[in-house]
Design a protein around this motif. Sequence first.
Motif, PDB file in Angstrom:
ATOM      1  N   LEU A  89      -3.090  -6.393  -7.815  1.00 51.14           N
ATOM      2  CA  LEU A  89      -3.413  -4.988  -8.052  1.00 51.14           C
ATOM      3  C   LEU A  89      -3.591  -4.223  -6.735  1.00 51.14           C
ATOM      4  CD1 LEU A  89      -6.123  -5.499 -10.829  1.00 51.14           C
ATOM      5  CD2 LEU A  89      -3.651  -5.282 -11.113  1.00 51.14           C
ATOM      6  N   THR A  90      -2.923  -3.100  -6.642  1.00 53.48           N
ATOM      7  CA  THR A  90      -3.132  -2.167  -5.537  1.00 53.48           C
ATOM      8  C   THR A  90      -3.758  -0.911  -6.125  1.00 53.48           C
ATOM      9  OG1 THR A  90      -1.160  -3.014  -4.411  1.00 53.48           O
ATOM     10  CG2 THR A  90      -2.057  -0.923  -3.633  1.00 53.48           C
ATOM     11  N   VAL A  91      -4.892  -0.500  -5.571  1.00 54.37           N
ATOM     12  CA  VAL A  91      -5.672   0.603  -6.146  1.00 54.37           C
ATOM     13  C   VAL A  91      -5.629   1.815  -5.225  1.00 54.37           C
ATOM     14  CG1 VAL A  91      -7.904   1.301  -7.075  1.00 54.37           C
ATOM     15  CG2 VAL A  91      -7.192  -1.106  -7.201  1.00 54.37           C
ATOM     16  N   ILE A  92      -5.330   2.969  -5.809  1.00 52.99           N
ATOM     17  CA  ILE A  92      -5.321   4.239  -5.074  1.00 52.99           C
ATOM     18  C   ILE A  92      -6.450   5.109  -5.635  1.00 52.99           C
ATOM     19  CG2 ILE A  92      -3.907   6.174  -4.300  1.00 52.99           C
ATOM     20  CD1 ILE A  92      -2.532   3.565  -3.757  1.00 52.99           C
ATOM     21  N   ILE A  93      -7.359   5.534  -4.768  1.00 56.90           N
ATOM     22  CA  ILE A  93      -8.435   6.462  -5.159  1.00 56.90           C
ATOM     23  C   ILE A  93      -8.142   7.797  -4.494  1.00 56.90           C
ATOM     24  CG2 ILE A  93     -10.905   6.937  -5.136  1.00 56.90           C
ATOM     25  CD1 ILE A  93     -10.305   4.446  -6.708  1.00 56.90           C
ATOM     26  N   GLY A  94      -7.986   8.836  -5.307  1.00 55.57           N
ATOM     27  CA  GLY A  94      -7.664  10.149  -4.760  1.00 55.57           C
ATOM     28  C   GLY A  94      -8.811  10.765  -3.985  1.00 55.57           C
ATOM     29  N   PRO A 150       0.812  -1.228   0.000  1.00 58.65           N
ATOM     30  CA  PRO A 150       0.000   0.000   0.000  1.00 58.65           C
ATOM     31  C   PRO A 150       0.839   1.268   0.000  1.00 58.65           C
ATOM     32  CG  PRO A 150      -0.832  -1.576   1.611  1.00 58.65           C
ATOM     33  CD  PRO A 150       0.477  -2.104   1.142  1.00 58.65           C
ATOM     34  N   VAL A 151       1.879   1.302   0.834  1.00 55.73           N
ATOM     35  CA  VAL A 151       2.716   2.500   0.928  1.00 55.73           C
ATOM     36  C   VAL A 151       3.558   2.669  -0.331  1.00 55.73           C
ATOM     37  CG1 VAL A 151       4.579   3.595   2.225  1.00 55.73           C
ATOM     38  CG2 VAL A 151       2.740   2.428   3.444  1.00 55.73           C
ATOM     39  N   THR A 152       4.082   1.567  -0.872  1.00 52.95           N
ATOM     40  CA  THR A 152       4.871   1.631  -2.097  1.00 52.95           C
ATOM     41  C   THR A 152       4.029   2.169  -3.246  1.00 52.95           C
ATOM     42  OG1 THR A 152       6.229  -0.238  -1.383  1.00 52.95           O
ATOM     43  CG2 THR A 152       6.242   0.277  -3.730  1.00 52.95           C
ATOM     44  N   ALA A 153       2.815   1.645  -3.390  1.00 59.79           N
ATOM     45  CA  ALA A 153       1.926   2.093  -4.461  1.00 59.79           C
ATOM     46  C   ALA A 153       1.552   3.566  -4.287  1.00 59.79           C
ATOM     47  CB  ALA A 153       0.665   1.235  -4.487  1.00 59.79           C
ATOM     48  N   LEU A 154       1.269   3.973  -3.060  1.00 61.55           N
ATOM     49  CA  LEU A 154       0.904   5.366  -2.793  1.00 61.55           C
ATOM     50  C   LEU A 154       2.057   6.301  -3.151  1.00 61.55           C
ATOM     51  CD1 LEU A 154      -1.068   7.449  -1.649  1.00 61.55           C
ATOM     52  CD2 LEU A 154      -0.161   6.953   0.629  1.00 61.55           C
ATOM     53  N   ALA A 155       3.278   5.911  -2.778  1.00 63.17           N
ATOM     54  CA  ALA A 155       4.439   6.756  -3.029  1.00 63.17           C
ATOM     55  C   ALA A 155       4.658   6.972  -4.527  1.00 63.17           C
ATOM     56  CB  ALA A 155       5.686   6.137  -2.398  1.00 63.17           C
ATOM     57  N   GLY A 156       4.344   5.975  -5.332  1.00 62.61           N
ATOM     58  CA  GLY A 156       4.580   6.083  -6.763  1.00 62.61           C
ATOM     59  C   GLY A 156       3.379   6.518  -7.574  1.00 62.61           C
ATOM     60  N   LYS A 185       8.704  -5.462  -9.537  1.00 60.08           N
ATOM     61  CA  LYS A 185       9.057  -6.550 -10.449  1.00 60.08           C
ATOM     62  C   LYS A 185       9.391  -5.996 -11.844  1.00 60.08           C
ATOM     63  CE  LYS A 185       5.944  -9.618  -7.913  1.00 60.08           C
ATOM     64  NZ  LYS A 185       4.756 -10.493  -7.970  1.00 60.08           N
ATOM     65  N   GLU A 186       9.768  -6.877 -12.735  1.00 60.50           N
ATOM     66  CA  GLU A 186      10.198  -6.470 -14.077  1.00 60.50           C
ATOM     67  C   GLU A 186       9.108  -5.720 -14.831  1.00 60.50           C
ATOM     68  OE1 GLU A 186      11.857  -8.480 -18.250  1.00 60.50           O
ATOM     69  OE2 GLU A 186      11.487  -9.732 -16.465  1.00 60.50           O
ATOM     70  N   HIS A 187       7.862  -6.152 -14.669  1.00 58.30           N
ATOM     71  CA  HIS A 187       6.762  -5.543 -15.425  1.00 58.30           C
ATOM     72  C   HIS A 187       5.929  -4.586 -14.562  1.00 58.30           C
ATOM     73  CE1 HIS A 187       7.684  -8.123 -18.785  1.00 58.30           C
ATOM     74  NE2 HIS A 187       7.616  -9.183 -18.011  1.00 58.30           N
ATOM     75  N   GLU A 188       6.583  -3.935 -13.611  1.00 58.26           N
ATOM     76  CA  GLU A 188       5.907  -2.950 -12.763  1.00 58.26           C
ATOM     77  C   GLU A 188       5.209  -1.908 -13.627  1.00 58.26           C
ATOM     78  OE1 GLU A 188       7.574  -0.937  -8.933  1.00 58.26           O
ATOM     79  OE2 GLU A 188       8.114   0.351 -10.610  1.00 58.26           O
ATOM     80  N   GLU A 189       3.973  -1.543 -13.202  1.00 58.58           N
ATOM     81  CA  GLU A 189       3.195  -0.586 -13.978  1.00 58.58           C
ATOM     82  C   GLU A 189       2.304   0.247 -13.066  1.00 58.58           C
ATOM     83  OE1 GLU A 189       0.044  -0.576 -17.756  1.00 58.58           O
ATOM     84  OE2 GLU A 189       0.373  -2.410 -16.610  1.00 58.58           O
ATOM     85  N   TYR A 190       2.238   1.540 -13.352  1.00 60.08           N
ATOM     86  CA  TYR A 190       1.300   2.457 -12.699  1.00 60.08           C
ATOM     87  C   TYR A 190       0.359   2.981 -13.779  1.00 60.08           C
ATOM     88  CZ  TYR A 190       4.203   2.623  -8.457  1.00 60.08           C
ATOM     89  OH  TYR A 190       4.898   2.308  -7.314  1.00 60.08           O
ATOM     90  N   ALA A 245     -16.328  11.693 -10.027  1.00 60.15           N
ATOM     91  CA  ALA A 245     -15.024  11.744 -10.694  1.00 60.15           C
ATOM     92  C   ALA A 245     -13.910  11.957  -9.671  1.00 60.15           C
ATOM     93  CB  ALA A 245     -15.017  12.869 -11.720  1.00 60.15           C
ATOM     94  N   ARG A 246     -12.999  10.988  -9.604  1.00 60.16           N
ATOM     95  CA  ARG A 246     -11.817  11.101  -8.748  1.00 60.16           C
ATOM     96  C   ARG A 246     -10.611  10.507  -9.484  1.00 60.16           C
ATOM     97  NH1 ARG A 246     -12.586   9.904  -2.319  1.00 60.16           N
ATOM     98  NH2 ARG A 246     -14.568  10.952  -1.979  1.00 60.16           N
ATOM     99  N   GLU A 247      -9.427  10.944  -9.056  1.00 57.45           N
ATOM    100  CA  GLU A 247      -8.209  10.360  -9.593  1.00 57.45           C
ATOM    101  C   GLU A 247      -8.093   8.898  -9.167  1.00 57.45           C
ATOM    102  OE1 GLU A 247      -4.552  13.237  -9.744  1.00 57.45           O
ATOM    103  OE2 GLU A 247      -5.587  13.499  -7.830  1.00 57.45           O
ATOM    104  N   VAL A 248      -7.535   8.083 -10.050  1.00 59.19           N
ATOM    105  CA  VAL A 248      -7.296   6.675  -9.742  1.00 59.19           C
ATOM    106  C   VAL A 248      -5.899   6.301 -10.220  1.00 59.19           C
ATOM    107  CG1 VAL A 248      -8.071   4.293 -10.052  1.00 59.19           C
ATOM    108  CG2 VAL A 248      -9.723   6.148 -10.162  1.00 59.19           C
ATOM    109  N   CYS A 249      -5.239   5.460  -9.469  1.00 57.33           N
ATOM    110  CA  CYS A 249      -3.988   4.862  -9.925  1.00 57.33           C
ATOM    111  C   CYS A 249      -4.018   3.385  -9.550  1.00 57.33           C
ATOM    112  CB  CYS A 249      -2.774   5.543  -9.306  1.00 57.33           C
ATOM    113  SG  CYS A 249      -1.196   4.848  -9.872  1.00 57.33           S
ATOM    114  N   ILE A 250      -3.819   2.521 -10.530  1.00 59.18           N
ATOM    115  CA  ILE A 250      -3.685   1.081 -10.278  1.00 59.18           C
ATOM    116  C   ILE A 250      -2.208   0.728 -10.398  1.00 59.18           C
ATOM    117  CG2 ILE A 250      -4.262  -1.232 -11.078  1.00 59.18           C
ATOM    118  CD1 ILE A 250      -6.853  -0.141 -12.179  1.00 59.18           C
ATOM    119  N   ALA A 251      -1.653   0.187  -9.330  1.00 61.15           N
ATOM    120  CA  ALA A 251      -0.255  -0.237  -9.327  1.00 61.15           C
ATOM    121  C   ALA A 251      -0.216  -1.763  -9.369  1.00 61.15           C
ATOM    122  CB  ALA A 251       0.459   0.284  -8.083  1.00 61.15           C
TER     123      ALA A 251
END
Length: 278
Positions: free
Chosen positions: A220-225, A123-129, A197-202, A186-192
């Motif tokens: 999947l780790t999901v961030i909702i702004g 959770p913290v790694t995904a939030l930071a990125g 890993k090699e195929h890391e994606e935000y 409507a809110r910002e979203v980021c799926i990490a």
Amino acid sequence: MSLPGKKTGKLFIVATPLGNAGDLSPRARAVLEQVPLVLAEDTKRASLNFSRWELTAKRFISFNDHSEEKKLEHALEFLEQGEDIALISDAGMPIISDPGYLLVKACRGKNIPVTVIPGASAPVTALAGSGIAPNPFAFFGFLPRKTNDMEKTLAPFADIFTTLIFFERKDRIAETLKYLYTLFGAREVCIARELTKEHEEYLSFNLAQIPNLDHLLGELTVIIGPPFETKKTAQEEVLNILKQEKPLGGSPKQIAKRVQMRCQGWTTSEIYALSTRN
């Protein structure tokens, strides 16, 4: 309580890599090499990880959601005999969304020392990125499966400036996000995914414009702004829009969704409740 003067073992809560083996800290490595017992969420996966990290465990015992209560006393007896234990999860920081809370609580009650070897946390790694506002934030683990339970969990955050973090499965992600749009608008979203890993994606987008997510694989780790700082539409205006939308037909929830798209600061649930009172 432990007997006076009797030295107990220590419980080490050890964070392990999310994927990149280089993230195992020297301190974590030393503890995992030395302890006589490792409690692992999945012993097969733990064994594979130890091999990848070039470590050898003296002994593994399965310690997961289904076995924690049953094996709690055995772990406490081991500690009370003066032996150390390391607790790990499949990846990342134990306890945050994994078993172990009951063991730590029991250790605290018996004055058995507990120490944390910090490290990776999804959770913290995904939030930071993510590029989404980090403070304050709330983490939910996996959301409830039923939409009614999901709404009870998340609706209190509809008008609070808080970033929300949760885990989701790839086969449910699109449906979950569509439902969250009805709750939050409507809110910002980021799926990490595939963190470290090699195929890391935000993947960043807006709840109002959800892209095709069929290609997503992995965990999947999901961030909702938090809510955008917009002026909330007056209730009188919402009622006027309701009057315009009702003759166009549809179920009460469909009407509420249409109204929500024409308003600011209102969730579909709030509009539905308002329509049933008027």
